[in-house]
Design an enzyme around this catalytic site. Structure first.
Site, PDB file in Angstrom:
ATOM      1  N   ASP A 150       0.813  -1.227   0.000  1.00 24.64           N
ATOM      2  CA  ASP A 150       0.000   0.000   0.000  1.00 24.64           C
ATOM      3  C   ASP A 150       0.843   1.272   0.000  1.00 24.64           C
ATOM      4  O   ASP A 150       0.437   2.288   0.564  1.00 24.64           O
ATOM      5  CB  ASP A 150      -0.965   0.032   1.210  1.00 24.64           C
ATOM      6  CG  ASP A 150      -1.785  -1.222   1.314  1.00 24.64           C
ATOM      7  OD1 ASP A 150      -2.259  -1.703   0.274  1.00 24.64           O
ATOM      8  OD2 ASP A 150      -1.938  -1.752   2.440  1.00 24.64           O
ATOM      9  N   GLN A 175       2.044  -5.923  -3.394  1.00 25.26           N
ATOM     10  CA  GLN A 175       2.396  -5.930  -1.961  1.00 25.26           C
ATOM     11  C   GLN A 175       3.763  -5.239  -1.738  1.00 25.26           C
ATOM     12  O   GLN A 175       4.205  -4.506  -2.599  1.00 25.26           O
ATOM     13  CB  GLN A 175       2.400  -7.342  -1.369  1.00 25.26           C
ATOM     14  CG  GLN A 175       1.032  -7.982  -1.270  1.00 25.26           C
ATOM     15  CD  GLN A 175       0.597  -8.681  -2.542  1.00 25.26           C
ATOM     16  OE1 GLN A 175       1.377  -9.383  -3.142  1.00 25.26           O
ATOM     17  NE2 GLN A 175      -0.629  -8.497  -2.943  1.00 25.26           N
TER      18      GLN A 175
END
Ligand code: IMP
Length: 455
Positions: free
Chosen positions: A20, A254
């Site tokens: 993120d 990721q």
């Protein structure tokens, strides 16, 4: 980050924290200078929200670079593919007039995520006292089947319905037994309530009935027919593209700290989410990489369980979460927030061979009197400057902070380094020194124009 024209031919964008990091924006900026954008790990656990011409897209599987009409997107062999999710994303693009035909290639060697993988994911999480906090998308169980070999199905196998039915006839009784055993265990010792975002399946006995096998085979063969124009040999395609002088951009899903080998195991995802996964997950040699852009937030976040030494479980963490809209794209879960951890990022920059940093969401930190960067860990009175490989030690690590003055000014309109408040420049300089990498760009908002280029 270099300006267009000075870019490299083969670039990888990698997250240096727990995912993120806003890699989607960096990929979007770099896609302008590349011809092919490649995903090589993970699956629909990833989530990128991209705003384009007033439309909001939620990409989980498609390479985000596809929004650029000149780009060809590749889903490599290392990705685990949910066919209905992929078709949904393709349809969302086509609905707004973005043609995907001829611009996407999905590896026939990528593995297929089935609904029973999602059910397995849910039951594993429920049946343990130490849930990982997965996204519930069946990622771990699908990779387990891949490595275990007997019960895995690859994308290329969707193209032959009779073959697919034979394979499912072999696999479903095994899955059915496994699910039956685990459902009763999970019900006995439920550690984690059932999550609303995980689809439910019929009872495990029904799963292997003749009717269920035929239905599943027919549904997935129909997906295969729809996806057929895009399925092919991505390894050959990437090598040919490289030989033809095309510029390739690899997009990691990721972040490095979730890498199954190098992350905070067992609280990780099930793929190599650092640069190390590129070679195996795409068949394109990592030795041809010319540039690795390591993406970090100006602070740190993590979703799911696991150690997080700089976590701020207080009003400061809430402040960052609120300003940074730190809620998961896939599951909507609030993200855990904390200070920037230079020890962790020094480590991930090293294993990913990062050349430069892209520092994202700096604007979120405006309004704080004081900021902190973790420069070392302390365990039982001893100082460590290295990231520990033992998760038990990491759990006991207490961060040692360097404190820096904050700034009040909002940064959304700042376009030049010189116009940043001096405290923000000082903060970025320290972050760069402590990680040992130059900063290529700083992001002060979601829009493309809200980016300050430094090199
Ligand atoms: P899984 O990948 O769904 O098995 O989840 C394993 C761990 O990785 C959990 O802590 C998830 O929250 C985390 N995770 C998986 N994908 C992402 C992502 O795209 N961003 C951030 N965390 C992720």
């Amino acid at each position: 980050m270099t300006s267009p024209g000075l870019s490299s031919r083969v670039t990888c964008v990698v997250g240096l924290q727990w995912g993120d990091e806003a890699k989607g924006k960096v990929v979007d900026l770099l896609s302008q200078e590349h011809d092919v954008v490649v995903r090589f790990n993970g699956g629909a656990n990833a989530g990128h929200t991209v705003v384009w011409n007033g439309h909001t897209f939620k990409f989980s599987l498609l390479p985000t670079g596809l929004l650029h009409p000149h780009v060809v997107g590749v889903i490599g062999n290392g990705v685990v593919v949910s066919p209905p999710q992929l078709l949904k994303e393709i349809e969302a693009l086509q609905q707004v007039g973005i043609e995907v035909r001829g611009r996407l290639l999905v590896s026939d060697r990528a593995h297929v995520v089935f609904p029973y993988h999602q059910e397995e994911d849910r039951l594993r999480e429920q049946g343990t006292t130490q849930p990982i906090g997965t996204t519930g998308r069946g990622i771990g169980p699908c990779y387990q089947d891949k490595v275990g070999r007997n019960y895995a199905i690859r994308v290329g196998e969707l193209l032959d319905e009779a073959h697919l039915e034979r394979r499912l006839r072999e696999i479903l009784p095994h899955k059915s037994r496994w699910l039956a055993t685990f459902s009763s265990r999970a019900e006995c010792g439920s550690a984690n309530p059932s999550r609303a975002d995980t689809p439910q399946m019929g009872s495990s006995g029904e799963l292997s009935s003749d009717k269920a096998v035929r239905e599943l085979a027919s549904t997935y063969a129909a997906y295969g027919r729809k996806l057929q124009p895009w399925i092919g040999d991505t390894v050959r395609f990437l090598h040919q593209a490289y030989q033809q002088g095309k510029r390739l951009l690899f997009e990691t899903a990721q972040g490095c700290l979730l890498d199954v080998d190098h992350g905070t195991y067992p609280f990780v995802t099930s793929s190599n989410s650092s640069t190390t996964g590129l070679w195996s997950g795409s068949g394109f040699p990592a030795r041809y990489l010319e540039r690795v852009v390591g993406v970090v937030k100006a602070y740190t976040t993590r979703v799911g369980a696991g150690p997080f030494p700089t976590e701020l479980d207080n009003h400061l963490g809430d402040y960052i979460r609120r300003r940074g809209k730190e809620y998961g794209t896939v599951t909507g879960r609030p993200r855990r927030c904390g200070w920037f951890d230079a020890v962790a990022v020094r480590y991930t920059a090293q294993i990913s061979a990062a050349d430069e940093l892209a520092v994202m969401l700096l604007d979120v930190l405006s309004g704080l009197d004081e900021l902190a960067i973790c420069v070392a860990y302390e365990v039982n009175g001893e100082l460590f400057a290295e990231f520990p490989s033992d998760p038990e030690i990491l759990l006991r690590c207490r961060p040692v902070y360097e404190r820096l003055p904050g700034w009040k000014q909002e940064l959304g309109q700042v376009q030049r380094w010189a116009d940043l408040p001096k405290e923000a420049r000082h903060y970025l300089d320290r972050l760069s020194e402590l990680v040992g990498l130059p900063i290529g760009c700083v992001s002060v908002g979601p829009a493309r124009e809200q980016t300050i280029f430094l090199t």
